[in-house]
Design an enzyme around this catalytic site. Structure first.
Site, PDB file in Angstrom:
ATOM      1  N   ASN A   6       0.710  -1.174  -0.151  1.00  0.00           N
ATOM      2  CA  ASN A   6      -0.238   0.012   0.060  1.00  0.00           C
ATOM      3  C   ASN A   6       1.002   1.344  -0.004  1.00  0.00           C
ATOM      4  OD1 ASN A   6      -0.528   1.951   2.407  1.00  0.00           O
ATOM      5  ND2 ASN A   6       0.241   0.106   3.402  1.00  0.00           N
ATOM      6  N   PHE A  56      -1.897   8.030   4.190  1.00  0.00           N
ATOM      7  CA  PHE A  56      -2.593   8.810   5.168  1.00  0.00           C
ATOM      8  C   PHE A  56      -3.879   9.423   4.734  1.00  0.00           C
ATOM      9  CE2 PHE A  56       1.275   9.300   8.242  1.00  0.00           C
ATOM     10  CZ  PHE A  56       1.487   7.955   8.427  1.00  0.00           C
ATOM     11  N   ASN A  79       2.883   7.676  14.999  1.00  0.00           N
ATOM     12  CA  ASN A  79       3.300   6.726  13.971  1.00  0.00           C
ATOM     13  C   ASN A  79       4.224   7.532  13.197  1.00  0.00           C
ATOM     14  OD1 ASN A  79       3.470   5.590  11.336  1.00  0.00           O
ATOM     15  ND2 ASN A  79       1.408   5.088  10.803  1.00  0.00           N
ATOM     16  N   SER A 125       5.711   5.086   8.712  1.00  0.00           N
ATOM     17  CA  SER A 125       5.063   4.730   7.587  1.00  0.00           C
ATOM     18  C   SER A 125       6.027   5.145   6.451  1.00  0.00           C
ATOM     19  CB  SER A 125       3.683   5.420   7.093  1.00  0.00           C
ATOM     20  OG  SER A 125       3.285   5.408   5.887  1.00  0.00           O
ATOM     21  N   ASN A 168       5.135   6.114   3.332  1.00  0.00           N
ATOM     22  CA  ASN A 168       4.106   6.604   2.493  1.00  0.00           C
ATOM     23  C   ASN A 168       4.159   8.262   2.493  1.00  0.00           C
ATOM     24  OD1 ASN A 168       4.046   4.207   0.984  1.00  0.00           O
ATOM     25  ND2 ASN A 168       2.372   3.779   2.487  1.00  0.00           N
ATOM     26  N   THR A 169       4.910   8.532   3.357  1.00  0.00           N
ATOM     27  CA  THR A 169       4.847  10.390   4.058  1.00  0.00           C
ATOM     28  C   THR A 169       6.372  10.335   3.618  1.00  0.00           C
ATOM     29  OG1 THR A 169       2.917  10.310   5.019  1.00  0.00           O
ATOM     30  CG2 THR A 169       4.624  12.283   5.297  1.00  0.00           C
ATOM     31  N   LYS A 200       4.974   3.486  17.005  1.00  0.00           N
ATOM     32  CA  LYS A 200       4.879   2.440  16.187  1.00  0.00           C
ATOM     33  C   LYS A 200       6.265   2.649  15.342  1.00  0.00           C
ATOM     34  CE  LYS A 200       2.140   0.069  13.003  1.00  0.00           C
ATOM     35  NZ  LYS A 200       0.761  -0.137  12.588  1.00  0.00           N
ATOM     36  N   THR A 212       5.520  -4.579  14.298  1.00  0.00           N
ATOM     37  CA  THR A 212       5.929  -3.240  13.466  1.00  0.00           C
ATOM     38  C   THR A 212       5.009  -2.866  12.391  1.00  0.00           C
ATOM     39  OG1 THR A 212       7.019  -4.724  11.784  1.00  0.00           O
ATOM     40  CG2 THR A 212       8.537  -4.246  13.678  1.00  0.00           C
ATOM     41  N   ASN A 213       5.407  -1.855  11.741  1.00  0.00           N
ATOM     42  CA  ASN A 213       4.735  -1.132  10.810  1.00  0.00           C
ATOM     43  C   ASN A 213       5.190  -2.045   9.469  1.00  0.00           C
ATOM     44  OD1 ASN A 213       3.255   0.630   8.919  1.00  0.00           O
ATOM     45  ND2 ASN A 213       3.668   2.212  10.222  1.00  0.00           N
TER      46      ASN A 213
END
Length: 392
Positions: A121, A125, A183, A186, A188-189, A226, A254-255
């Site tokens: 993915n 967010f 968080n 991730s 994705n940021t 996280k 974990t993430n």
């Protein structure tokens, strides 16, 4: 025909033919609908929610019906917590919620890897923003399921304003959270994972703690962080040390991972999916290793939540033995269907009954020092016992 087999056929025949994000929206809508209709709500709860009473667990100052919860990412906007509780989850972590509403990354941004029982993915967010989600949480019925709130950085906010953005979200959301999760993991940021470095994480966590105390005077909202499975071991140790130093209540390990190693899916298909976080079975061994390392570093001084590649009751049991008080899943739920949480909890009850431990609390961390020898096959997905197999 068992419920698992029925879902397996449905997954193969229908869900795999629907865009993953659209399928997610349809499933979420059905779950919300089930919670709104009294007769349907009772039937769903009777079929999926019962959790063996011996699995009750106390963690983060909360009493939960079972250790398995739903990880952040499924219910980003806190629209389905009541329905998800009907499916047997002991807690639901909503989000990730950012200080401001944002649409996330362009579609397509969610991809299945069925051969690996995994997802990629790069959602980015996508969520309604802290103000809207806080208002929605304020209206949720009480008593209800334990709800954790996972908070992240708004993409449009420059990195130098990241702390202020987390603080703004915390001030709105903390009054409605049973626990809070920062968080910083991730993929994705852009720049978000840089916040995992101890020198940048310390001021962020300190500011979030202070904001939560201002927002909820008289109640200490449990605060967790996280982390990513891609952290080097010494960085995992540094996060554990920092969490203890700052008095955090716990860590989620974990993430998703940015690794694409040892996948069964064809390389071309993986490349076509593109960037993003990989979740599911391929993350299992590293997530377990990070959890074990955290427990050995922090002992029982932190509440650890194990997530990443949890598919079966055996996976959940191994997380508990490695040091997790609570366990979460997301991709296992997608591949396992509505009966997944109940199957995992039942399997855990069987393992607890066959163990020398009277309670799950007694089992936590008892095998943390017994790390398996690494092998080339360690990261490859495996099939569980027939009674636990998930849809391919």
């Amino acid at each position: 025909m068992s419920a698992l087999t029925a879902y397996d056929l449905f997954f193969r025949a229908a869900l795999c033919r629907i865009d993953p994000e659209r399928a997610h929206g349809l499933a979420s809508g059905l779950i919300r609908s089930a919670a709104r209709v009294p007769a349907l709500r009772g039937a769903v709860a009777a079929a999926f929610a019962p959790t063996p009473p011996e699995l009750r667990v106390s963690a983060l100052g909360l009493d939960l019906p079972g250790p398995l919860g739903l990880a952040a990412g499924f219910d980003k906007n806190a629209t389905g917590t009541a329905g998800l509780a009907l499916l047997g989850f002991g807690h639901v972590e909503i989000g990730t919620v950012t200080g401001r509403a944002q649409p996330g990354n362009p579609r397509p941004r969610l991809f299945r890897l069925p051969k690996d029982r995994a997802l990629i993915n790069r959602m980015g967010f996508n969520n309604d923003g802290a103000a809207v989600v806080a208002a929605r949480l304020a209206r949720r019925p009480r008593p209800g399921p334990v709800v954790g709130v996972n908070i992240g950085r708004t993409k449009a906010v420059p990195e130098e304003r990241a702390v202020a953005d987390y603080v703004a979200g915390t001030e709105l959301l903390a009054p409605h959270a049973d626990y809070l999760v920062v968080n910083v993991s991730s993929p994705n940021t852009p720049g978000l994972r840089d916040l995992q470095a101890a020198d940048r994480l310390r001021p962020l966590l300190t500011a979030v703690r202070e904001a939560a105390e201002r927002a909820v005077p008289g109640r200490r909202v449990p605060l967790l962080v996280k982390i990513a499975p891609d952290l080097a071991d010494e960085d995992v140790d540094a996060v554990a040390d920092l969490a203890l130093e700052l008095g955090l209540e716990g860590i989620i390990a974990t993430n998703t991972t940015i690794s694409r190693a040892d996948l069964a899916t064809a390389e071309g298909a993986v490349r076509a999916a593109g960037a993003g976080g990989l979740s599911g079975a391929p993350v299992r061994e590293r997530a377990l290793a990070v959890l074990r390392r955290l427990y050995l570093r922090a002992g029982g001084r932190l509440t650890l939540i194990g997530v990443g590649g949890v598919e079966t009751a055996e996976d959940a049991w191994q997380r508990i033995l490695a040091g997790a008080t609570l366990v979460q899943g997301y991709t296992g739920f997608i591949y396992g269907g509505p009966g997944w949480a109940r199957r995992v909890h039942r399997g855990l009850a069987e393992r607890l009954a066959a163990s020398p431990y009277a309670t799950l609390a007694e089992a936590v961390g008892t095998a943390a020092h017994r790390a398996p020898a690494p092998s080339a096959a360690a990261t490859r997905p495996r099939r569980g016992p027939a009674s636990e197999r998930q849809a391919p």
